[in-house]
Design an enzyme around this catalytic site. Sequence first.
Site, PDB file in Angstrom:
ATOM      1  N   TRP A 128      25.901  -1.515 112.084  1.00 51.05           N
ATOM      2  CA  TRP A 128      27.121  -0.846 111.769  1.00 51.05           C
ATOM      3  C   TRP A 128      26.803   0.310 110.593  1.00 51.05           C
ATOM      4  O   TRP A 128      27.171   1.655 110.476  1.00 51.05           O
ATOM      5  CB  TRP A 128      28.269  -1.543 111.476  1.00 51.05           C
ATOM      6  CG  TRP A 128      29.424  -0.478 111.229  1.00 51.05           C
ATOM      7  CD1 TRP A 128      30.119  -0.602 110.190  1.00 51.05           C
ATOM      8  CD2 TRP A 128      30.003   0.299 112.084  1.00 51.05           C
ATOM      9  NE1 TRP A 128      31.172   0.353 110.271  1.00 51.05           N
ATOM     10  CE2 TRP A 128      31.230   0.803 111.517  1.00 51.05           C
ATOM     11  CE3 TRP A 128      29.964   0.751 113.546  1.00 51.05           C
ATOM     12  CZ2 TRP A 128      31.909   1.854 112.058  1.00 51.05           C
ATOM     13  CZ3 TRP A 128      30.460   1.774 114.078  1.00 51.05           C
ATOM     14  CH2 TRP A 128      31.685   2.005 113.597  1.00 51.05           C
TER      15      TRP A 128
ATOM     16  N   HIS B   3      24.776  -6.382 104.488  1.00 52.12           N
ATOM     17  CA  HIS B   3      25.843  -6.859 103.583  1.00 52.12           C
ATOM     18  C   HIS B   3      25.928  -6.451 102.427  1.00 52.12           C
ATOM     19  O   HIS B   3      27.148  -6.440 101.639  1.00 52.12           O
ATOM     20  CB  HIS B   3      25.939  -8.385 103.805  1.00 52.12           C
ATOM     21  CG  HIS B   3      26.302  -8.912 105.117  1.00 52.12           C
ATOM     22  ND1 HIS B   3      27.451  -9.558 105.449  1.00 52.12           N
ATOM     23  CD2 HIS B   3      25.644  -8.802 106.316  1.00 52.12           C
ATOM     24  CE1 HIS B   3      27.561  -9.831 106.955  1.00 52.12           C
ATOM     25  NE2 HIS B   3      26.498  -9.209 107.460  1.00 52.12           N
TER      26      HIS B   3
ATOM     27  N   THR C 264      31.731  -5.844 107.569  1.00 47.46           N
ATOM     28  CA  THR C 264      30.524  -5.297 107.319  1.00 47.46           C
ATOM     29  C   THR C 264      30.321  -4.463 108.789  1.00 47.46           C
ATOM     30  O   THR C 264      29.262  -3.975 109.070  1.00 47.46           O
ATOM     31  CB  THR C 264      29.438  -6.058 107.099  1.00 47.46           C
ATOM     32  OG1 THR C 264      29.450  -7.206 107.937  1.00 47.46           O
ATOM     33  CG2 THR C 264      29.344  -6.483 105.645  1.00 47.46           C
TER      34      THR C 264
ATOM     35  N   SER D 185      24.064   1.678 109.822  1.00 45.06           N
ATOM     36  CA  SER D 185      23.197   2.717 110.524  1.00 45.06           C
ATOM     37  C   SER D 185      23.919   3.653 111.238  1.00 45.06           C
ATOM     38  O   SER D 185      23.569   4.766 111.051  1.00 45.06           O
ATOM     39  CB  SER D 185      21.950   2.282 111.260  1.00 45.06           C
ATOM     40  OG  SER D 185      21.011   1.249 110.237  1.00 45.06           O
TER      41      SER D 185
ATOM     42  N   ASP E 278      32.544 -10.865 100.525  1.00 46.90           N
ATOM     43  CA  ASP E 278      31.847 -10.686 101.935  1.00 46.90           C
ATOM     44  C   ASP E 278      32.687 -11.714 103.048  1.00 46.90           C
ATOM     45  O   ASP E 278      33.137 -12.784 102.853  1.00 46.90           O
ATOM     46  CB  ASP E 278      30.379 -11.303 101.951  1.00 46.90           C
ATOM     47  CG  ASP E 278      29.692 -10.852 103.461  1.00 46.90           C
ATOM     48  OD1 ASP E 278      29.212  -9.471 103.096  1.00 46.90           O
ATOM     49  OD2 ASP E 278      29.719 -11.572 104.162  1.00 46.90           O
TER      50      ASP E 278
HETATM   51  N1  UDP Z   1      18.000   0.552 105.326  1.00 49.95           N
HETATM   52  C1  UDP Z   1      17.113   1.284 104.563  1.00 49.95           C
HETATM   53  N2  UDP Z   1      15.684   1.375 104.681  1.00 49.95           N
HETATM   54  C2  UDP Z   1      15.111   0.425 105.508  1.00 49.95           C
HETATM   55  C3  UDP Z   1      15.953  -0.427 106.490  1.00 49.95           C
HETATM   56  C4  UDP Z   1      17.322  -0.456 106.258  1.00 49.95           C
HETATM   57  O1  UDP Z   1      17.873   1.937 103.715  1.00 49.95           O
HETATM   58  O2  UDP Z   1      13.777   0.421 105.449  1.00 49.95           O
HETATM   59  C5  UDP Z   1      19.345   0.287 105.207  1.00 49.95           C
HETATM   60  C6  UDP Z   1      20.321   1.259 106.128  1.00 49.95           C
HETATM   61  O3  UDP Z   1      20.295   2.657 105.589  1.00 49.95           O
HETATM   62  C7  UDP Z   1      21.532   0.447 106.273  1.00 49.95           C
HETATM   63  C8  UDP Z   1      21.309  -1.010 105.900  1.00 49.95           C
HETATM   64  O4  UDP Z   1      19.843  -0.811 105.459  1.00 49.95           O
HETATM   65  O5  UDP Z   1      22.340   0.987 105.166  1.00 49.95           O
HETATM   66  C9  UDP Z   1      21.047  -1.602 107.332  1.00 49.95           C
HETATM   67  O6  UDP Z   1      22.125  -1.982 107.877  1.00 49.95           O
HETATM   68  P1  UDP Z   1      22.724  -2.039 109.216  1.00 49.95           P
HETATM   69  O7  UDP Z   1      23.963  -2.605 109.452  1.00 49.95           O
HETATM   70  O8  UDP Z   1      22.255  -0.852 109.896  1.00 49.95           O
HETATM   71  O9  UDP Z   1      21.688  -3.108 109.922  1.00 49.95           O
HETATM   72  P2  UDP Z   1      21.268  -4.694 109.637  1.00 49.95           P
HETATM   73  O10 UDP Z   1      20.041  -4.692 108.661  1.00 49.95           O
HETATM   74  O11 UDP Z   1      22.212  -5.348 108.954  1.00 49.95           O
HETATM   75  O12 UDP Z   1      20.814  -5.276 110.781  1.00 49.95           O
END
Ligand code: UDP
Length: 390
Positions: A372, A20, A141, A374, A118
């Site tokens: 999303w 987020h 998001t 990712s 948000d």
């Molecule tokens: N991310 C990162 N490094 C990590 C883990 C996650 O940069 O070690 C970033 C990833 O690039 C993305 C975000 O964290 O931008 C994770 O968002 P996503 O919607 O994919 O998954 P969530 O963590 O919300 O389940």
Amino acid sequence: MSVSERVVHLAFLPSAGIGHLNPCLRIAALFLRYGCKVTLITPKPTVSLAESNLISRFCSSFPHQVTRTDLNLIPLDPTTVNTSDPFWLQFETIRRSVHLLAPILSSLSTPLSAFIYDVSLISPLIPVTEKLTCPSYIYFTSSARMLSFFAHLSVLAAPNQGAHPSSFIGDDIKIPGIASPIPRSSVPTVLLQPNSLFESIFMEDSANLAKLNGVFINSFEELEGEALAALNEGKVAKGLPPVYGVGPLMACEFEEVDQGGQRGGCMRSILEWLDEQSETSVVYVCFGNRTATRREQIKDMALGLVECGYSFLWVVKLKRVDKEDEEGLEEVLGSELSSKVKEKGVVVKEFVDQVEILGHPSVGGFLSHGGWNSVTETVWKGVPCLSWPQ
Ligand code: UDP
């Protein structure tokens, strides 16, 4: 200063989790590039270390344009909430603390041009934003398809007053303007759990989308043209505000994580290792920043990765919250499997620079939980992705 010369001043309010915070700060960075001024309202304390580190890096990258203001959260009695997920608890804590925003917003020295917050905060913020003289927007998001579902939920709920979505969502959901229906199996399971926190937030907020001035979303025409059109042409639900596809939101300079300097970050050694691998030969595995992999699954994954015949870079999370994630992989896998894993690939527990990794020529595939952010990152970098929803 004349009205036309007046600086555009935006206030941003993120919610919990990197998933987020990233889109919030990336949208803020888009505006900063145009010379806008930003007030970042940061709910405090944050849940994860990754969030507090990212907020600090963001603020120090724009010392003249960004002002940080803390929203000191009122501690929540966890027995009053139907969830134990720390990130969901934080959503609710922020929702119950937003009345504290009024004095913060009214004390800003430069008048606000817009307030952007948000998606998880819609309903509690309406009484606050109604008193503002500027427009208010949310940033969504997830995907435009998910936004369509979220918006259409209030249409489905209307003839079923008081009923739980589990009872009125059938085998699939047909959303006007969107050709392929959403199967019930794709609906987040927490929405189908009566009286879950997710259900109550989703139901309450869906009906209030029409009260916003607009929605920013990390999506774009080429990826989700159909859903964006259906939303903006009034097919999904009546009275929806404009939905602006501002994606793909890509990592900005302020997100660069430590390259292995004094703080011992892991990115430098990851990049050196990737440089030594042949093109598209490495599988990158990461399930976002708020999903802990179950123990049995960790073992299965380890066995699969060892057997798959490819090198891999595996970001392991054993706990949802990074500061609690102290256990070593060896303790979970046992020493034999753990050493096999380390022979064939690289395993890290730290926060990595995902976009940089996806952009490395050695990375040829991404095993993701399907978050999303990712998904959009891997689409943009052109890396084939295998999604394993958790
Ligand atoms: N991310 C990162 N490094 C990590 C883990 C996650 O940069 O070690 C970033 C990833 O690039 C993305 C975000 O964290 O931008 C994770 O968002 P996503 O919607 O994919 O998954 P969530 O963590 O919300 O389940």
